[in-house]
Design a protein around this motif. Structure first.
Motif, PDB file in Angstrom:
ATOM      1  N   GLN A 183       0.852  -1.185   0.000  1.00 60.90           N
ATOM      2  CA  GLN A 183       0.000   0.000   0.000  1.00 60.90           C
ATOM      3  C   GLN A 183       0.887   1.234   0.000  1.00 60.90           C
ATOM      4  OE1 GLN A 183      -3.715  -1.867   2.510  1.00 60.90           O
ATOM      5  NE2 GLN A 183      -2.424  -0.448   3.587  1.00 60.90           N
ATOM      6  N   TRP A 184       0.513   2.193  -0.841  1.00 59.35           N
ATOM      7  CA  TRP A 184       1.200   3.471  -0.898  1.00 59.35           C
ATOM      8  C   TRP A 184       0.198   4.573  -0.568  1.00 59.35           C
ATOM      9  CZ3 TRP A 184       1.715  -0.460  -4.402  1.00 59.35           C
ATOM     10  CH2 TRP A 184       3.001  -0.975  -4.607  1.00 59.35           C
ATOM     11  N   TYR A 185       0.663   5.607   0.102  1.00 56.93           N
ATOM     12  CA  TYR A 185      -0.198   6.730   0.496  1.00 56.93           C
ATOM     13  C   TYR A 185       0.397   8.025  -0.026  1.00 56.93           C
ATOM     14  CZ  TYR A 185      -2.185   3.317   3.657  1.00 56.93           C
ATOM     15  OH  TYR A 185      -2.795   2.203   4.170  1.00 56.93           O
ATOM     16  N   ASP A 186      -0.446   8.788  -0.748  1.00 54.44           N
ATOM     17  CA  ASP A 186       0.038  10.087  -1.208  1.00 54.44           C
ATOM     18  C   ASP A 186      -0.240  11.133  -0.124  1.00 54.44           C
ATOM     19  OD1 ASP A 186      -2.602  11.016  -1.467  1.00 54.44           O
ATOM     20  OD2 ASP A 186      -2.582  11.018  -3.654  1.00 54.44           O
ATOM     21  N   ARG A 245       4.680   7.205   0.782  1.00 50.18           N
ATOM     22  CA  ARG A 245       4.896   6.347   1.953  1.00 50.18           C
ATOM     23  C   ARG A 245       4.258   4.984   1.705  1.00 50.18           C
ATOM     24  NH1 ARG A 245       2.248   7.746   6.096  1.00 50.18           N
ATOM     25  NH2 ARG A 245       0.733   8.988   4.954  1.00 50.18           N
ATOM     26  N   MET A 246       4.835   3.957   2.315  1.00 50.51           N
ATOM     27  CA  MET A 246       4.462   2.590   1.953  1.00 50.51           C
ATOM     28  C   MET A 246       4.318   1.680   3.176  1.00 50.51           C
ATOM     29  SD  MET A 246       6.753   0.219  -0.519  1.00 50.51           S
ATOM     30  CE  MET A 246       6.696  -1.535  -0.417  1.00 50.51           C
ATOM     31  N   VAL A 247       3.454   0.668   3.036  1.00 51.85           N
ATOM     32  CA  VAL A 247       3.299  -0.430   3.991  1.00 51.85           C
ATOM     33  C   VAL A 247       3.318  -1.714   3.175  1.00 51.85           C
ATOM     34  CG1 VAL A 247       1.679  -1.596   5.547  1.00 51.85           C
ATOM     35  CG2 VAL A 247       1.956   0.882   5.682  1.00 51.85           C
ATOM     36  N   MET A 248       3.983  -2.732   3.694  1.00 56.16           N
ATOM     37  CA  MET A 248       3.972  -4.052   3.058  1.00 56.16           C
ATOM     38  C   MET A 248       3.585  -5.066   4.130  1.00 56.16           C
ATOM     39  SD  MET A 248       7.047  -6.255   1.316  1.00 56.16           S
ATOM     40  CE  MET A 248       7.106  -5.418  -0.239  1.00 56.16           C
ATOM     41  N   LYS A 249       2.646  -5.954   3.767  1.00 57.27           N
ATOM     42  CA  LYS A 249       2.193  -6.925   4.758  1.00 57.27           C
ATOM     43  C   LYS A 249       1.695  -8.195   4.092  1.00 57.27           C
ATOM     44  CE  LYS A 249      -2.188  -4.401   4.959  1.00 57.27           C
ATOM     45  NZ  LYS A 249      -3.033  -3.588   5.824  1.00 57.27           N
ATOM     46  N   LYS A 250       1.736  -9.251   4.866  1.00 61.08           N
ATOM     47  CA  LYS A 250       1.109 -10.501   4.472  1.00 61.08           C
ATOM     48  C   LYS A 250      -0.186 -10.551   5.266  1.00 61.08           C
ATOM     49  CE  LYS A 250       2.379 -15.126   3.320  1.00 61.08           C
ATOM     50  NZ  LYS A 250       3.406 -16.163   3.430  1.00 61.08           N
ATOM     51  N   ARG A 251      -1.288 -10.826   4.580  1.00 59.61           N
ATOM     52  CA  ARG A 251      -2.610 -10.845   5.221  1.00 59.61           C
ATOM     53  C   ARG A 251      -3.137 -12.274   5.245  1.00 59.61           C
ATOM     54  NH1 ARG A 251      -6.939  -6.286   4.471  1.00 59.61           N
ATOM     55  NH2 ARG A 251      -5.708  -5.570   6.256  1.00 59.61           N
ATOM     56  N   LYS A 308       6.959   4.646  10.532  1.00 60.34           N
ATOM     57  CA  LYS A 308       6.893   5.754  11.479  1.00 60.34           C
ATOM     58  C   LYS A 308       6.667   5.302  12.919  1.00 60.34           C
ATOM     59  CE  LYS A 308       5.334   9.398   8.406  1.00 60.34           C
ATOM     60  NZ  LYS A 308       4.271  10.383   8.207  1.00 60.34           N
ATOM     61  N   LYS A 309       6.479   4.026  13.128  1.00 50.98           N
ATOM     62  CA  LYS A 309       6.351   3.463  14.474  1.00 50.98           C
ATOM     63  C   LYS A 309       7.406   2.386  14.629  1.00 50.98           C
ATOM     64  CE  LYS A 309       1.799   3.900  16.469  1.00 50.98           C
ATOM     65  NZ  LYS A 309       2.259   4.878  17.391  1.00 50.98           N
ATOM     66  N   GLU A 310       7.768   2.123  15.866  1.00 48.70           N
ATOM     67  CA  GLU A 310       8.685   1.032  16.163  1.00 48.70           C
ATOM     68  C   GLU A 310       8.096  -0.248  15.558  1.00 48.70           C
ATOM     69  OE1 GLU A 310      11.999  -0.682  17.252  1.00 48.70           O
ATOM     70  OE2 GLU A 310      11.653   1.430  17.761  1.00 48.70           O
ATOM     71  N   PHE A 311       8.884  -0.962  14.765  1.00 44.71           N
ATOM     72  CA  PHE A 311       8.391  -2.125  14.029  1.00 44.71           C
ATOM     73  C   PHE A 311       7.749  -3.164  14.944  1.00 44.71           C
ATOM     74  CE2 PHE A 311       8.959  -6.002  11.353  1.00 44.71           C
ATOM     75  CZ  PHE A 311       8.173  -5.594  10.297  1.00 44.71           C
ATOM     76  N   ASP A 342      -4.684   6.625  18.613  1.00 47.36           N
ATOM     77  CA  ASP A 342      -4.174   7.275  17.406  1.00 47.36           C
ATOM     78  C   ASP A 342      -2.892   6.590  16.955  1.00 47.36           C
ATOM     79  OD1 ASP A 342      -6.170   9.198  17.176  1.00 47.36           O
ATOM     80  OD2 ASP A 342      -5.140  10.581  18.539  1.00 47.36           O
ATOM     81  N   GLY A 343      -2.648   6.635  15.646  1.00 49.51           N
ATOM     82  CA  GLY A 343      -1.374   6.182  15.111  1.00 49.51           C
ATOM     83  C   GLY A 343      -1.319   4.736  14.664  1.00 49.51           C
ATOM     84  N   TYR A 344      -2.455   4.024  14.670  1.00 50.35           N
ATOM     85  CA  TYR A 344      -2.417   2.612  14.313  1.00 50.35           C
ATOM     86  C   TYR A 344      -3.152   2.272  13.029  1.00 50.35           C
ATOM     87  CZ  TYR A 344       0.053   1.737  18.571  1.00 50.35           C
ATOM     88  OH  TYR A 344       1.011   1.744  19.540  1.00 50.35           O
ATOM     89  N   ASN A 345      -3.525   3.289  12.260  1.00 52.69           N
ATOM     90  CA  ASN A 345      -3.987   3.029  10.900  1.00 52.69           C
ATOM     91  C   ASN A 345      -2.744   2.868  10.039  1.00 52.69           C
ATOM     92  OD1 ASN A 345      -6.761   3.246  11.415  1.00 52.69           O
ATOM     93  ND2 ASN A 345      -6.678   5.471  11.219  1.00 52.69           N
ATOM     94  N   ASN A 346      -2.829   2.048   9.003  1.00 53.30           N
ATOM     95  CA  ASN A 346      -1.682   1.850   8.113  1.00 53.30           C
ATOM     96  C   ASN A 346      -1.155   3.182   7.587  1.00 53.30           C
ATOM     97  OD1 ASN A 346      -1.288  -1.303   7.091  1.00 53.30           O
ATOM     98  ND2 ASN A 346      -3.264  -0.878   8.016  1.00 53.30           N
ATOM     99  N   SER A 347      -2.062   4.100   7.285  1.00 54.67           N
ATOM    100  CA  SER A 347      -1.641   5.398   6.756  1.00 54.67           C
ATOM    101  C   SER A 347      -0.831   6.189   7.780  1.00 54.67           C
ATOM    102  CB  SER A 347      -2.853   6.229   6.307  1.00 54.67           C
ATOM    103  OG  SER A 347      -3.754   6.417   7.383  1.00 54.67           O
ATOM    104  N   ASP A 348      -1.046   5.921   9.070  1.00 54.67           N
ATOM    105  CA  ASP A 348      -0.306   6.624  10.123  1.00 54.67           C
ATOM    106  C   ASP A 348       1.143   6.166  10.211  1.00 54.67           C
ATOM    107  OD1 ASP A 348      -2.629   8.002  10.924  1.00 54.67           O
ATOM    108  OD2 ASP A 348      -3.179   6.404  12.331  1.00 54.67           O
ATOM    109  N   PHE A 349       1.373   4.873  10.072  1.00 50.72           N
ATOM    110  CA  PHE A 349       2.742   4.384  10.261  1.00 50.72           C
ATOM    111  C   PHE A 349       3.453   4.016   8.961  1.00 50.72           C
ATOM    112  CE2 PHE A 349      -0.021   0.711  11.514  1.00 50.72           C
ATOM    113  CZ  PHE A 349       0.300  -0.177  10.497  1.00 50.72           C
ATOM    114  N   ALA A 350       2.793   4.223   7.809  1.00 50.63           N
ATOM    115  CA  ALA A 350       3.465   3.991   6.519  1.00 50.63           C
ATOM    116  C   ALA A 350       4.735   4.835   6.476  1.00 50.63           C
ATOM    117  CB  ALA A 350       2.536   4.359   5.371  1.00 50.63           C
ATOM    118  N   GLY A 351       5.775   4.286   5.862  1.00 53.28           N
ATOM    119  CA  GLY A 351       7.047   4.988   5.861  1.00 53.28           C
ATOM    120  C   GLY A 351       7.620   5.208   4.479  1.00 53.28           C
TER     121      GLY A 351
END
Length: 180
Positions: free
Chosen positions: A32-35, A86-92, A116-119, A159-168
């Motif tokens: 996922q990428w976020y503009d 900014r990006m998130v990569m995950k296995k679902r 943006k958060k501790e992994f 706050d801060g736990y949506n993927n868009s919040d911690f995407a890096g």
């Protein structure tokens, strides 16, 4: 436009994560990428098939969001633009269809994403989301998971736990990872 009613939880350790994913009956890879405006571009890869979507979510209140989603043709994707987002990569892992229960295992191949958060805080997450059935999500999850439910940490109202919040920002070789 549809509404998304969901709850989010942190899975505290690898043992509980493995116990939960042993219940899964489907799995796939998500990037996922976020503009800067919050538009999400998502690539889902399942059994070699790629599905591209865009999505815009607007939070109405914690746990309830308005969502607009469209499918994309891969030819429409501006890959150079994705490199700057900014990006998130995950296995679902899918545990239940309705309500939908998924476990996300965040990935960071070659440490190419600067989350943006501790992994360790975001590595294993669980979400339950209403689909067709209208149910009490917490009660359903308690029944579905049994004692494991009490080991999860509820993040829904934090706050801060949506993927868009911690995407890096990332330096990932997308071509190498997914053949782009």
């Amino acid at each position: 436009m549809k509404y998304e009613n969901e709850r989010k939880y942190r899975i505290p350790d690898k043992y509980i994560f493995k116990k939960l994913v042993s219940l899964a009956f489907d799995e796939w890879l998500i990037l996922q990428w976020y503009d800067k405006k919050g538009l999400r571009t998502r690539l889902e890869i399942k059994k070699g098939e790629k599905v591209w979507t865009t999505n815009l979510k607007k939070e109405i209140k914690k746990g309830l969001r308005e969502e607009e989603e469209d499918f994309l043709n891969e030819k429409e994707i501006d890959f150079d633009n994705l490199k700057s987002q900014r990006m998130v990569m995950k296995k679902r892992y899918l545990l239940n269809k309705d309500p939908e229960i998924v476990v996300d295992e965040l990935l960071n191949p070659d440490n190419c994403i600067m989350y943006k958060k501790e992994f360790s805080e975001i590595m294993y997450l669980l979400e339950i989301e209403e689909k067709e059935k209208k149910v009490d999500l917490t009660e359903f999850l308690m029944d579905f998971l049994g004692d494991v439910f009490w080991k999860l940490e509820d993040l829904t109202y934090l706050d801060g736990y949506n993927n868009s919040d911690f995407a890096g920002e990332h330096q990932c070789d997308l071509n190498k990872m997914i053949g782009m």
